[in-house]
Design a protein around this motif. Sequence first.
Motif, PDB file in Angstrom:
ATOM      1  N   THR A 195       0.844  -1.195   0.000  1.00  0.00           N
ATOM      2  CA  THR A 195       0.000   0.000   0.000  1.00  0.00           C
ATOM      3  C   THR A 195       0.880   1.246   0.000  1.00  0.00           C
ATOM      4  O   THR A 195       1.907   1.307   0.674  1.00  0.00           O
ATOM      5  CB  THR A 195      -0.924   0.036   1.229  1.00  0.00           C
ATOM      6  N   GLY A 196       0.451   2.220  -0.786  1.00  0.00           N
ATOM      7  CA  GLY A 196       1.124   3.511  -0.858  1.00  0.00           C
ATOM      8  C   GLY A 196       0.078   4.564  -1.137  1.00  0.00           C
ATOM      9  O   GLY A 196      -1.121   4.283  -1.119  1.00  0.00           O
ATOM     10  N   GLY A 197       0.512   5.758  -1.417  1.00  0.00           N
ATOM     11  CA  GLY A 197      -0.425   6.843  -1.651  1.00  0.00           C
ATOM     12  C   GLY A 197      -1.227   6.673  -2.922  1.00  0.00           C
ATOM     13  O   GLY A 197      -0.700   6.232  -3.948  1.00  0.00           O
ATOM     14  N   ALA A 198      -2.514   7.035  -2.861  1.00  0.00           N
ATOM     15  CA  ALA A 198      -3.367   6.971  -4.056  1.00  0.00           C
ATOM     16  C   ALA A 198      -2.937   7.981  -5.121  1.00  0.00           C
ATOM     17  O   ALA A 198      -2.923   7.650  -6.310  1.00  0.00           O
ATOM     18  CB  ALA A 198      -4.831   7.165  -3.671  1.00  0.00           C
ATOM     19  N   PRO A 199      -2.594   9.228  -4.758  1.00  0.00           N
ATOM     20  CA  PRO A 199      -2.124  10.156  -5.789  1.00  0.00           C
ATOM     21  C   PRO A 199      -0.903   9.627  -6.526  1.00  0.00           C
ATOM     22  O   PRO A 199      -0.798   9.739  -7.748  1.00  0.00           O
ATOM     23  CB  PRO A 199      -1.798  11.432  -4.999  1.00  0.00           C
ATOM     24  N   GLU A 200       0.038   9.031  -5.771  1.00  0.00           N
ATOM     25  CA  GLU A 200       1.211   8.434  -6.399  1.00  0.00           C
ATOM     26  C   GLU A 200       0.820   7.277  -7.308  1.00  0.00           C
ATOM     27  O   GLU A 200       1.473   7.021  -8.330  1.00  0.00           O
ATOM     28  CB  GLU A 200       2.196   7.954  -5.330  1.00  0.00           C
ATOM     29  N   GLY A 201      -0.273   6.595  -6.939  1.00  0.00           N
ATOM     30  CA  GLY A 201      -0.761   5.502  -7.772  1.00  0.00           C
ATOM     31  C   GLY A 201      -1.221   5.983  -9.137  1.00  0.00           C
ATOM     32  O   GLY A 201      -0.995   5.324 -10.156  1.00  0.00           O
TER      33      GLY A 201
END
Length: 340
Positions: free
Chosen positions: A225-231
């Motif tokens: 899991t990581g940031g949605a914007p970065e996704g």
Amino acid sequence: MSAVKLGKSNSQIERDLLGDFIHVVEEAAIASARTMGQGDPEASDQAAVQAMRHAFEGIEMAGTIVIGEGERDEAPMLYIGEHVGAPSVAGVDFPRVDIAVDPLEGTNLCATGTANSIVVLAASEPGGLLHAPDCYMHKIIAGPACRDALDLDAPVKYNLKAIAHCLDRQVKDLVIMVLDRPRHQELISQIRAAGARIRLIPDGDLSAGIAAAVRGSSVDAVFGTGGAPEGVLTAAALRCLNGEMVARLEVNTPVLEERVERMGIRDPKRIYTARDLAPGEQIIFAAAGVTEGALLHGVRFFGDGCRTHSLAMTYGSRKVSFVDTVHMFQEPGRRGVRLY
């Protein structure tokens, strides 16, 4: 920088604005690199934001920030919904562009002088990038060979076997990148139990996702899991690279549920692919190294100038370019350029 003349349409976004956006990430990289190792991540981020915003002011476009430093009340500049670009001119048709930015991915990496801090920008025609909320996103990212082979709800060992099969390898030969976070302890245990190798990274899952889609990067996939914007930014790069990605937002509070709905996302449990996150047909992705990294060199200063290393790609052309630029800070002829 390139100028957009009267009558240019959104179908020409990639051709007309690529050079301008390379300039934007270069300027932000230089500004933030000057703060490298100073131990102040906020100052590093602010330097990148200010340089990026100033560079946007010289581009003849009607740009809208759809992923930025936060909402207007939280971010003084490059906030979501902010309009960027040169002032409009009567009789001149500037193209409308949606822009997603991470002015400095890896602020802590820059502040400590650690590898893999980069400046990132993605752009598309209006509606071409998902307006993702600032929350976590569960992701699996791999290269083009793994198209349609990833299952976000399947056990970790199933996905590892699927990736190994697509790459004609054994699971023990795979290298999986994972952010080194307490929330990933169980994931790490499952990857190790399946026999795959792991490369833990302190920050920078965006650059890790790009690396997974580049042949020869020694990374086969990214889990966690990581940031949605970065996704969304990663998805824009993967569209250009034909990479594979499956992801789902982690919406686990009433506040997030309300925010997601306000941003137009009707199904918070939806599983997204790269095309869902970055559905545009005119996509530009640009990144510049700040500190030395596996994919990009960092900014190298030499007294009267500096040298930057950038990555630029477009979905329409399917071209990936590495741009090595020398920037002179003094008048020509004062001193010689050292290329190193």
